[in-house]
Design an enzyme around this catalytic site. Structure first.
Site, PDB file in Angstrom:
ATOM      1  N   HIS A  49     -35.264  15.355  15.758  1.00  0.00           N
ATOM      2  CA  HIS A  49     -35.099  15.642  14.336  1.00  0.00           C
ATOM      3  C   HIS A  49     -34.316  14.527  13.635  1.00  0.00           C
ATOM      4  O   HIS A  49     -34.632  14.153  12.498  1.00  0.00           O
ATOM      5  CB  HIS A  49     -34.367  16.975  14.166  1.00  0.00           C
ATOM      6  CG  HIS A  49     -34.169  17.366  12.736  1.00  0.00           C
ATOM      7  ND1 HIS A  49     -35.218  17.778  11.926  1.00  0.00           N
ATOM      8  CD2 HIS A  49     -33.057  17.399  11.949  1.00  0.00           C
ATOM      9  CE1 HIS A  49     -34.749  18.042  10.721  1.00  0.00           C
ATOM     10  NE2 HIS A  49     -33.436  17.831  10.706  1.00  0.00           N
ATOM     11  N   ASN A  80     -43.208   0.903  45.511  1.00  0.00           N
ATOM     12  CA  ASN A  80     -43.581   0.764  46.917  1.00  0.00           C
ATOM     13  C   ASN A  80     -43.128   1.983  47.726  1.00  0.00           C
ATOM     14  O   ASN A  80     -43.837   2.477  48.601  1.00  0.00           O
ATOM     15  CB  ASN A  80     -42.944  -0.506  47.482  1.00  0.00           C
ATOM     16  CG  ASN A  80     -43.698  -1.056  48.672  1.00  0.00           C
ATOM     17  OD1 ASN A  80     -44.884  -1.346  48.590  1.00  0.00           O
ATOM     18  ND2 ASN A  80     -43.020  -1.176  49.793  1.00  0.00           N
ATOM     19  N   GLU A  97     -41.730  17.377  17.167  1.00  0.00           N
ATOM     20  CA  GLU A  97     -40.626  18.281  16.853  1.00  0.00           C
ATOM     21  C   GLU A  97     -41.110  19.723  16.770  1.00  0.00           C
ATOM     22  O   GLU A  97     -40.414  20.652  17.218  1.00  0.00           O
ATOM     23  CB  GLU A  97     -39.998  17.839  15.531  1.00  0.00           C
ATOM     24  CG  GLU A  97     -38.770  18.633  15.125  1.00  0.00           C
ATOM     25  CD  GLU A  97     -38.308  18.256  13.728  1.00  0.00           C
ATOM     26  OE1 GLU A  97     -37.110  18.017  13.564  1.00  0.00           O
ATOM     27  OE2 GLU A  97     -39.154  18.198  12.814  1.00  0.00           O
TER      28      GLU A  97
END
Length: 775
Positions: free
Chosen positions: A47, A361, A69
């Site tokens: 917000h 990895n 939002e």
């Protein structure tokens, strides 16, 4: 900078750090979906970004943030459950927010970012309406470009707040705009006050994890200690934004100050030797000691302003591991510790890529599929631990996984298949050496090429980048149990600890982080196997090379029956470097050699030592490769020179007479005729030193006058004593200077005997006979 530009800069600083906070918190929310406080915090941050972007007319960013939002607002009211599929869409919208912010930073707007938000907004709307979202056909790239320097982290209030109505600033009058600005400032002030109160309440508890991001490579916020003062009712953070180039310049000046300190300490040592017992020495010692302490404190203070928490790097990995686990169909938890550990900003910027490759990895090759883990008696969910901690002047980063480990034999066979090693090398290769093969270019254990791995690039980049930072890599692994990969990196690249060594006529600095040990060994312990020089050191065979051979320096001085070996290591590889002398440990300031000399193989830079001379800094990673090209038989070379120096008759002995007076040289030569030695003459110290250094003659003794042009006898003796081969060479002063202080100085510089003029020929003859052991 005008007011609007300053507001924009402040918006970008705040927005980048808030977006990074959202990214980190969303991944945490997925693991703790019932954490209402966390969800409220995420909503409030979103917000805040929406309100600020709306005020500045960034319509695209405002629209995207508004849709995200709405979803978060429903979730925090219990009307929507955040599933992994929904989280995928929310995280994708965060990636797009980052792209829009980068466009604002680079172009000043969010309309030219090349990012279409219509699809993501539609999917967010579908979620908001309670329907199942579709999987995006093309999402933004997961590998975000490196963000620049982190700044002070702001944590949004966790308390629940309802969304504020949007304000169309285009329809407001000038007075209404001013009123809206004043209202926003009041809101911000209230938020800051709430944040400070929260910090005060938790000051005696562990600090919350922070993440920070800065939109400008040339901007930095440097703050004082952030623990609230107990005597104050509220703690006020005082920060100031400083351009990074100013800090770099300050670090350079500190480097010069350190060099000056080293020079002063060297001068003090010389003065102390010459004027021992003088009263002024005590006062001088106090001044020098105080200056040394203050310089060290200033150096540490400046370094601290450049230090950043490694959380700046660590905080992007929860999201990365989360995305990789979904892509690979695995269950992986990432546990982070030590993220508050600090290191220099230049290293923070360089360490990110190596860690990305290592963790990818671990996810791909280390952690097994859930069914394989269950079959092996392990929990279905794998764990990767990312740790950081200080160790002396270094930071250690550990990546630990509880996966299948590294099969050394399988690695060897794959390397053989790819032509990286030979069958003969396999037989003598230890498991540790086999692990280091994964850092070879083109090496991969992947059975097929995927988006994550299989192309044989990545781990070789890790090795290159860590070596560039003067760091080392160590691997420990056990099949079926897991793997530990440890990175050891200096806290700063500007000032490092080094081991100073002497090789022939030069001194070199070896980064201490790469020095495993130093030993002195008999030359007889050096062997040659298949053209390579080796030394058996305890239970291992160590490859050897002379430092002088690496740089093509003429071998003038030999070390005799014993020689010094400096054992260096990079990753799991070790090498023994033969040097003529060990000078000691010293803190050095790294200086670039400039464009013309910067590409010399094996040299990482230079430094200025306490005596004002330039010393070259060895590039340890490079000389490990250079050593493979050297084919000189060290022991044979040493034995050949020793054989050449063998004396069988008086004429094999050579005495160098150094005097600027022809008459005095003749007298000394006549005095030595009964002995039958070979006499060589030099008219000054420079000429004599060149004769010694040329290696054309094996000098057995020197008769040295003190008063000479170009270089006097004291200086000549001091220069000769620098070389280990000539530490026991008889240096006989023959001079008319008879004072006690002259004799004392002769002893200090290394004169063996001190003969004053006039003298008898027989006396000179006997002194020479005694010193060359020809009786």
């Amino acid at each position: 900078m005008d007011d609007m530009q300053e507001i924009l800069e402040d918006f970008l600083v705040e927005a980048f750090e808030l977006i990074e906070q959202i990214d980190h918190d969303l991944v945490e929310l997925e693991s703790n979906p019932e954490d209402l406080e966390l969800l409220n915090r995420i909503f409030r941050v979103a917000h805040t970004v929406k309100g600020s972007s709306s005020f500045l007319n960034f319509d695209v960013l405002t629209k995207l943030t508004h849709h995200m939002e709405d979803v978060l607002n429903k979730a925090r009211h219990g009307e929507l459950k955040i599933t992994p599929d929904i989280m995928d869409v929310v995280l994708e919208s965060v990636d797009m927010m980052k792209a829009l912010l980068r466009s604002i930073r680079e172009r000043g707007n969010d309309t030219d970012a090349g990012v279409s938000i219509s699809d993501i907004c539609d999917r967010l709307t579908v979620i908001n309406e309670g329907r199942t979202p579709e999987v995006s056909s093309a999402s933004t790239t997961k590998d975000e470009p490196k963000e620049e320097l982190p700044v002070q982290t702001k944590e949004a209030p966790a308390q629940e707040q309802e969304a504020e109505p949007e304000v169309d600033v285009n329809s407001l009058s000038e007075d209404e705009v001013e009123a809206e600005i004043e209202r926003l400032l009041k809101v911000r002030k209230a938020e800051d006050q709430a944040r400070r109160e929260k910090q005060k309440q938790s000051s005696e508890q562990p600090a919350p994890k922070e993440q920070a991001q800065s939109p400008k490579p040339q901007a930095l916020k440097s703050s004082k200690e952030q623990t609230p003062a107990h005597s104050s009712s509220s703690a006020v953070e005082q920060t100031i934004r400083v351009e990074v180039k100013r800090l770099d310049n300050l670090m350079n000046l500190i480097g010069e100050l350190v060099l000056g300190k080293n020079r002063l300490l060297k001068i003090y040592d010389d003065v102390e030797e010459r004027y021992e017992g003088e009263k002024f020495l005590e006062e001088l010692n106090q001044v020098v000691s105080q200056l040394s302490l203050v310089t060290t404190d200033i150096q540490l203070a400046v370094m601290k302003t450049r230090m950043l928490p490694i959380a700046k790097v660590f905080n992007k990995f929860p999201r990365m591991v989360r995305d990789l686990s979904r892509e690979l169909g695995k269950q992986i938890d990432l546990e982070i510790s030590g993220e508050e550990t600090e290191l220099d900003k230049s290293i923070v910027e360089e360490i990110g890529d190596p860690l990305v490759h290592i963790i990818r990895n671990s996810c791909d090759h280390g952690i097994e599929d859930p069914k394989d883990r269950l079959a092996a008696g392990k929990p279905e969910k794998g764990v990767i631990q990312l740790k950081a901690y200080n160790e002396g002047n270094h930071i250690v980063v550990e990546i630990v996984d509880d996966g299948k480990g590294i099969d050394a034999l399988a690695v060897k066979m794959k390397a053989l298949e790819r032509g990286i090693i030979t069958e003969r090398e396999i037989d003598s290769m230890s498991d540790k050496e086999a692990y280091s093969l994964i850092f070879k270019p083109g090496f991969s254990m992947a059975k097929q090429v995927t988006n994550v791995s299989g192309r044989g690039v990545g781990m070789d980049v890790v090795k290159t980048n860590i070596e560039k930072l003067n760091g080392i890599i160590d691997i420990e692994s056990e099949v079926g149990k897991g793997t530990i990969m440890k990175l050891k990196i200096p806290l700063t690249l500007a000032i490092i600890q080094s081991l100073l060594v002497g090789s022939q006529e030069e001194f070199y600095a070896i980064p201490l982080a790469s020095v495993k040990e130093t030993v002195r060994v008999p030359v007889d312990n050096i062997y040659t196997i298949e053209g390579k020089n080796v030394l058996r050191l305890r239970d291992e065979v160590l490859s050897l090379v002379r430092l002088s051979d690496l740089f093509g320096v003429k071998q003038i001085f030999e070390s005799g029956d014993q020689t010094y070996v400096v054992v260096i290591n990079v990753a799991d590889s070790k090498l023994g470097i033969i040097v003529d002398s060990l000078i000691g440990q010293e803190e050095i300031v790294i200086k670039s050699l400039g464009n013309y000399l910067q590409n010399i193989r094996g040299i990482a830079g230079g430094t200025i030592r306490g005596d004002g001379k330039v010393t070259l800094i060895v590039d340890v990673g490079m000389i490990m490769d250079m050593a493979k090209e050297i084919k000189i038989d060290i022991r044979a070379s040493m034995e050949s020179n020793a054989q050449m120096a063998k004396k069988e008759k008086p004429s094999d002995y050579k005495v160098l007479i150094v005097d600027d007076s022809k008459m005095d040289r003749t007298i000394m030569q006549k005095s030595l005729e009964p002995i039958g030695v070979t006499v060589i003459e030099a008219t000054n110290g420079i000429e004599a030193l060149n004769i010694v250094k040329s290696g054309d003659h094996s000098i057995d003794a020197m008769l040295i006058d003190i008063e000479m042009p170009r270089m006097d006898g004291y200086t000549l003796a001091g220069e000769i004593r620098k070389y280990s081969k000539y530490r026991n060479l008889p240096l006989i002063a023959v001079t008319s200077r008879t004072s006690k202080s002259d004799r004392l100085r002769g002893v200090e510089v290394g004169m063996t005997e001190y003969i004053t003029k006039p003298y008898s020929p027989e006396y000179l003859e006997n002194v020479v006979r005694k010193n060359i052991k020809l009786v």
